[in-house]
Design an enzyme around this catalytic site. Sequence first.
Site, PDB file in Angstrom:
ATOM      1  N   TYR A 306      40.394  24.866  32.608  1.00  0.00           N
ATOM      2  CA  TYR A 306      39.388  24.588  33.520  1.00  0.00           C
ATOM      3  C   TYR A 306      38.502  25.842  33.922  1.00  0.00           C
ATOM      4  CZ  TYR A 306      41.158  19.856  34.397  1.00  0.00           C
ATOM      5  OH  TYR A 306      41.618  18.972  34.532  1.00  0.00           O
ATOM      6  N   HIS A 312      36.043  18.935  35.330  1.00  0.00           N
ATOM      7  CA  HIS A 312      36.352  18.820  34.222  1.00  0.00           C
ATOM      8  C   HIS A 312      36.593  19.835  33.132  1.00  0.00           C
ATOM      9  CE1 HIS A 312      35.094  14.416  34.826  1.00  0.00           C
ATOM     10  NE2 HIS A 312      34.088  14.903  35.175  1.00  0.00           N
ATOM     11  N   LYS A 343      35.227  18.397  24.146  1.00  0.00           N
ATOM     12  CA  LYS A 343      35.720  19.624  24.572  1.00  0.00           C
ATOM     13  C   LYS A 343      35.905  20.596  23.413  1.00  0.00           C
ATOM     14  CE  LYS A 343      38.982  17.438  27.783  1.00  0.00           C
ATOM     15  NZ  LYS A 343      38.110  17.697  28.975  1.00  0.00           N
TER      16      LYS A 343
END
Length: 365
Positions: A306, A312, A343
């Site tokens: 993070y 998120h 990601k």
Amino acid sequence: MSRTGIRGCTGAVRPPRERPALSRLLAPITCGVKGRLEGGVVRLGRDGSTLYEQSGYGRPGREGISLSPVEALYLVHRGRIEITGESFESLLDRFTSDGHFLRAYLVYRDLRERGYVVQTGPHDFRVFRRGQKPGSGQSQYMVRVLSERDPIEFGRLVAEATSTANMRKSHLLAVVDDEDELTYYEVKLSALPERDSVPVEGTVVGRRFGWAVIASDANGEALQQAGYGTRVDEHRLKLAPVEALHLLEKGVLRLEREGGPTDDYRDAIARIDPEAPEKTAVYTHLRDRGYVPRTGYKFGHHYRVYVPGRTHSEMLVHAIPRGADLPMSVISRSVRLAHSVKKKMLFGCQHSEGIFFVEFARVKL
């Protein structure tokens, strides 16, 4: 109009145009450039210089052009050259004594048919920008060819990607699977920008219960505000082993020993987690740059990471010990999973010069 011809504007009758024989249409197209095989290299005479000048094939020399095996086989396949005493099949039989050759040829053919000019070296291939060629343009990619089962040696990969970055090129892996499908991955050495984070003020005290460390009341509050631990209840906060190891290393955490285990905490964690050294090194590096790593178990990796203040995670990170490798198939699964959850996929590698974060991303050329 006459049955035997076409009347022109002067009134003269021209004979009808002859149609080419079907055999001529199906015959391979050749340009008459002859070559000879010499010690694994194909030599073309001066009449082959147009292949270099117009399309960037081969390397020029005093007596003509020298072609690498992949270039020669491709030009034979396309009907651009003929090699004395050889056919496509005989060349393929000769060149595939090198187990890497066929994969390299498939990648070379794919890149050429996508409109790129390709030369061999310094890894496997050097690929020029579309519309550019040797002598008058710049290369854009350095390409390493792999099979789906080849291991990725991270030490070698970091060295190659560093070399490519120093040349201001992009480093690509071209992976050929067992059905000859090609996938391209761009490899980047990610320099993570520093972030502002909440430090732990002073020294906090925790109590050890086996491998678990629990901080109570004000100690737990200070750790929670800095992004550490998970709540057991409103009074107690439990640290993950890697968090406790990091805080001990930084001198922020002091363990109470009264009534608890007397062995060294680091030794205790090493017994239950053989990956603890590399995980702790990567965790500490991320924390030092202001990031908040949390377990990435649900994603099959060590950490989800993070940026402070965001809800998120933006990265998945897997720690790699020095000298380790991973199969390309494992990396492929990791990249696809990371992409599906929006990601980045990073591998944190221990290296003689510190921690390098290697990012893999699928690309379309």
